[in-house]
Design an enzyme around this catalytic site. Sequence first.
Site, PDB file in Angstrom:
ATOM      1  N   GLY A  13       1.093  -1.258   0.136  1.00 34.83           N
ATOM      2  CA  GLY A  13       0.085  -0.002   0.209  1.00 34.83           C
ATOM      3  C   GLY A  13       0.979   1.128   0.040  1.00 34.83           C
ATOM      4  N   ARG A  17      -3.839   8.298   2.659  1.00 32.51           N
ATOM      5  CA  ARG A  17      -4.051   9.170   3.634  1.00 32.51           C
ATOM      6  C   ARG A  17      -2.673   9.690   4.632  1.00 32.51           C
ATOM      7  NH1 ARG A  17      -8.074   5.410   6.819  1.00 32.51           N
ATOM      8  NH2 ARG A  17      -7.918   7.012   8.565  1.00 32.51           N
ATOM      9  N   LYS A  24       3.928   4.493   2.694  1.00 31.90           N
ATOM     10  CA  LYS A  24       3.416   4.427   4.207  1.00 31.90           C
ATOM     11  C   LYS A  24       4.503   3.694   5.299  1.00 31.90           C
ATOM     12  CE  LYS A  24      -0.422   2.453   5.540  1.00 31.90           C
ATOM     13  NZ  LYS A  24      -1.895   1.960   5.757  1.00 31.90           N
ATOM     14  N   GLN A  73       3.533  -6.623  -5.833  1.00 33.44           N
ATOM     15  CA  GLN A  73       2.129  -6.830  -6.423  1.00 33.44           C
ATOM     16  C   GLN A  73       1.743  -5.608  -7.407  1.00 33.44           C
ATOM     17  OE1 GLN A  73      -0.808  -5.776  -3.519  1.00 33.44           O
ATOM     18  NE2 GLN A  73      -2.365  -7.156  -4.283  1.00 33.44           N
ATOM     19  N   ASP A 103       1.977  -2.295   8.127  1.00 33.43           N
ATOM     20  CA  ASP A 103       1.827  -0.867   8.678  1.00 33.43           C
ATOM     21  C   ASP A 103       1.263  -0.996  10.121  1.00 33.43           C
ATOM     22  OD1 ASP A 103      -0.836  -2.062   8.472  1.00 33.43           O
ATOM     23  OD2 ASP A 103      -1.570  -0.493   7.184  1.00 33.43           O
ATOM     24  N   GLU A 156     -16.010  -9.421   6.499  1.00 30.56           N
ATOM     25  CA  GLU A 156     -15.469  -8.127   6.367  1.00 30.56           C
ATOM     26  C   GLU A 156     -16.730  -7.344   6.809  1.00 30.56           C
ATOM     27  OE1 GLU A 156     -12.412  -7.070   5.869  1.00 30.56           O
ATOM     28  OE2 GLU A 156     -11.977  -9.025   6.429  1.00 30.56           O
ATOM     29  N   ARG A 317      26.670  13.897  17.947  1.00 21.99           N
ATOM     30  CA  ARG A 317      26.310  13.807  16.657  1.00 21.99           C
ATOM     31  C   ARG A 317      26.900  12.421  15.945  1.00 21.99           C
ATOM     32  NH1 ARG A 317      27.364  18.449  13.008  1.00 21.99           N
ATOM     33  NH2 ARG A 317      26.916  17.236  11.329  1.00 21.99           N
ATOM     34  N   LYS A 335      31.283  15.933  16.773  1.00 19.19           N
ATOM     35  CA  LYS A 335      30.709  15.152  15.422  1.00 19.19           C
ATOM     36  C   LYS A 335      32.004  14.372  15.062  1.00 19.19           C
ATOM     37  CE  LYS A 335      31.559  15.767  11.591  1.00 19.19           C
ATOM     38  NZ  LYS A 335      32.004  16.133  10.119  1.00 19.19           N
ATOM     39  N   ALA A 407      44.619  31.181  25.364  1.00 14.74           N
ATOM     40  CA  ALA A 407      43.251  31.556  25.210  1.00 14.74           C
ATOM     41  C   ALA A 407      43.173  32.468  23.957  1.00 14.74           C
ATOM     42  CB  ALA A 407      42.795  32.103  26.466  1.00 14.74           C
TER      43      ALA A 407
HETATM   44  C1  UD1 Z   1      -8.054  -6.067   6.706  1.00 14.00           C
HETATM   45  C2  UD1 Z   1      -8.675  -7.053   6.831  1.00 14.00           C
HETATM   46  C3  UD1 Z   1      -9.840  -7.062   8.129  1.00 14.00           C
HETATM   47  C4  UD1 Z   1      -9.035  -6.755   9.365  1.00 14.00           C
HETATM   48  C5  UD1 Z   1      -8.105  -5.337   9.059  1.00 14.00           C
HETATM   49  C6  UD1 Z   1      -7.319  -5.143  10.376  1.00 14.00           C
HETATM   50  C7  UD1 Z   1      -8.820  -8.300   4.447  1.00 14.00           C
HETATM   51  C8  UD1 Z   1      -9.925  -8.626   3.492  1.00 14.00           C
HETATM   52  N1  UD1 Z   1      -9.279  -7.674   5.669  1.00 14.00           N
HETATM   53  O1  UD1 Z   1      -8.854  -4.986   6.280  1.00 14.00           O
HETATM   54  O2  UD1 Z   1     -10.421  -8.321   8.248  1.00 14.00           O
HETATM   55  O3  UD1 Z   1      -9.987  -6.377  10.435  1.00 14.00           O
HETATM   56  O4  UD1 Z   1      -7.515  -5.781   8.020  1.00 14.00           O
HETATM   57  O5  UD1 Z   1      -6.765  -3.827  10.034  1.00 14.00           O
HETATM   58  O6  UD1 Z   1      -7.812  -8.486   4.912  1.00 14.00           O
HETATM   59  N2  UD1 Z   1      -2.676  -4.680   1.008  1.00 14.00           N
HETATM   60  C9  UD1 Z   1      -1.877  -4.965  -0.270  1.00 14.00           C
HETATM   61  N3  UD1 Z   1      -2.411  -5.351  -1.343  1.00 14.00           N
HETATM   62  C10 UD1 Z   1      -3.748  -5.200  -1.797  1.00 14.00           C
HETATM   63  C11 UD1 Z   1      -4.510  -4.953  -0.492  1.00 14.00           C
HETATM   64  C12 UD1 Z   1      -3.846  -4.614   0.746  1.00 14.00           C
HETATM   65  O7  UD1 Z   1      -0.720  -5.050   0.146  1.00 14.00           O
HETATM   66  O8  UD1 Z   1      -4.144  -5.771  -2.747  1.00 14.00           O
HETATM   67  C13 UD1 Z   1      -1.943  -4.479   2.156  1.00 14.00           C
HETATM   68  C14 UD1 Z   1      -2.361  -2.997   2.506  1.00 14.00           C
HETATM   69  O9  UD1 Z   1      -1.319  -2.265   2.109  1.00 14.00           O
HETATM   70  C15 UD1 Z   1      -2.443  -3.193   4.171  1.00 14.00           C
HETATM   71  C16 UD1 Z   1      -3.022  -4.474   4.148  1.00 14.00           C
HETATM   72  O10 UD1 Z   1      -2.772  -5.089   3.087  1.00 14.00           O
HETATM   73  O11 UD1 Z   1      -1.126  -3.072   4.723  1.00 14.00           O
HETATM   74  C17 UD1 Z   1      -4.373  -4.517   4.561  1.00 14.00           C
HETATM   75  O12 UD1 Z   1      -5.222  -4.252   3.554  1.00 14.00           O
HETATM   76  P1  UD1 Z   1      -6.540  -3.084   3.917  1.00 14.00           P
HETATM   77  O13 UD1 Z   1      -7.136  -2.804   2.561  1.00 14.00           O
HETATM   78  O14 UD1 Z   1      -6.240  -2.065   4.824  1.00 14.00           O
HETATM   79  O15 UD1 Z   1      -7.409  -4.084   4.493  1.00 14.00           O
HETATM   80  P2  UD1 Z   1      -8.594  -3.786   5.398  1.00 14.00           P
HETATM   81  O16 UD1 Z   1      -9.773  -3.061   4.887  1.00 14.00           O
HETATM   82  O17 UD1 Z   1      -8.050  -2.694   6.721  1.00 14.00           O
HETATM   83 CA    CA Z   2      -6.592  -1.147   6.841  1.00 11.74          CA
END
Ligand code: UD1
Ligand code: CA
Length: 447
Positions: A13, A17, A24, A73, A103, A156, A317, A335, A407
């Site tokens: 991701g 935000r 991130k 990906q 994250d 979900e 430093r 340093k 000095a």
């Molecule tokens: C996900 C979980 C949810 C859980 C929540 C906890 C799924 C479907 N849902 O939801 O059950 O309660 O996390 O925070 O897994 N990511 C990728 N590639 C993608 C999609 C996502 O790398 O194609 C990564 C995102 O960058 C992120 C993580 O996977 O770090 C979770 O994805 P996100 O879309 O935030 O899932 P949530 O809807 O929060």
């Molecule tokens: Ca999330």
Amino acid sequence: MSRELSVVVLAAGMGTRMKSALPKVMHKVAGKPMVNHVIDTAGKLNTAKTMVVVGPDMPQLIASVSPYSTFEQTDRLGTAHAVLAAKDALIGLTGNVLVLYADSPLFTAETLKRLVNAREAGDHAVAVLGFCPDDPTGYGRLITDPNHGGLIAIVEDKECSDAQRAINFCNSGVMCFRAETMIETLSAIDNQNAKGEYYLTDAVEVACAAGQSCVAVEVDEDETLGVNSRSQLAVAEAIMQERLREAAMENGATLIDPMSVFFSSDTKLGRDVIVEPHVVFGPGVTVGDDVMIKAFSHLESCVVANNADIGPYARLRPGAEIGVGARVGNFVEIKKSVVEDGAKVNHLSYIGDARVGAKANIGAGTITCNYDGYRKYHTDIGAGAFVGSNSALVAPVKIGDGAIIGAGSTITGTVEADALVIERAPRIDKAGWARLFREKMKALLGK
Ligand code: UD1
Ligand code: CA
């Protein structure tokens, strides 16, 4: 934990935000990128293989997780799709595969171990870390079987019935898979849902439909925080600092006002270190035993030996090495320099690219002039030398052992051992000149 453990870290991701040019998971908590926290925590479990799934065009991220292998990906089609980006590396693995979100930097190794143990204990296809937040909105809900208590589905938020939405046992995102059946399970997941994504969470239903079992393990909400915004980053930082302060005190350091001391995740403090209020430890600091660090000091990438005394208002430093019993006082910046045992730099100095020999005394306001606008040069100050206040040492320059500098000198060449050198403009005396000057000006200006 008796079987092999591998780890897939999802870091694809961009984190819109965060409003950042940086991916991130490269944002730092306690001086270290979040993705590296996750990798290092898992690493405490003695991992066989670590795989990181990244998004397109993330060279900093790839560099930061090196030497671990990364898998791109290209299209974000969901969390199951993200894990399968590493499919080639998953083939043939045995034991356990942990899936972690990059994250979410606050999970502890103990918690991950508990999850892996739970999976192994029942030879479950999937073990999921759950938590019970006050407000479950947005999270996947963990559905357990009322009869045997096993986990039978993760639904979900967007797909929940009203009854399911009322459940507050939620998916933290951390899952542990049985390696031998993982690819088969993930490959059976489809994208027929509200977001049109391949949900990793569907693995539970797929496994159960194939006659396998799953389990949920509960963890404290504090560990589950996922960072999506700068304000959540600040919350993660606060929790991490709290832990680091506790650990420092646990290991024998006194923090007079813990809340005002900031650590990096790799800060090392010896025993009986006393840290006064408002001290910041940047990355790469090692402090020996019985060291005093007084208020408002800032340290990064430096080593402080036993019994040294730092601050108040000191700045160490990168590359500062402070010797045993040495003293670095107020408004002193060091340093890339070695301050040897028992040396003192007590007031208002800049020491850069230098060696300060053992027991040397550097007077107030001494400056090493190490830079000519193009290159840096070295200053070597011998053991026991005494540099008078407000001296400028123009590098490259060498001051012998036991020498004394008058000095206010500007030293531009070698000072022999045990010599006295005064290098400053000679004094001019004009008796009564000031009075005559005032009388002349009064006659001219009438005041
Ligand atoms: C996900 C979980 C949810 C859980 C929540 C906890 C799924 C479907 N849902 O939801 O059950 O309660 O996390 O925070 O897994 N990511 C990728 N590639 C993608 C999609 C996502 O790398 O194609 C990564 C995102 O960058 C992120 C993580 O996977 O770090 C979770 O994805 P996100 O879309 O935030 O899932 P949530 O809807 O929060
Ligand atoms: Ca999330």
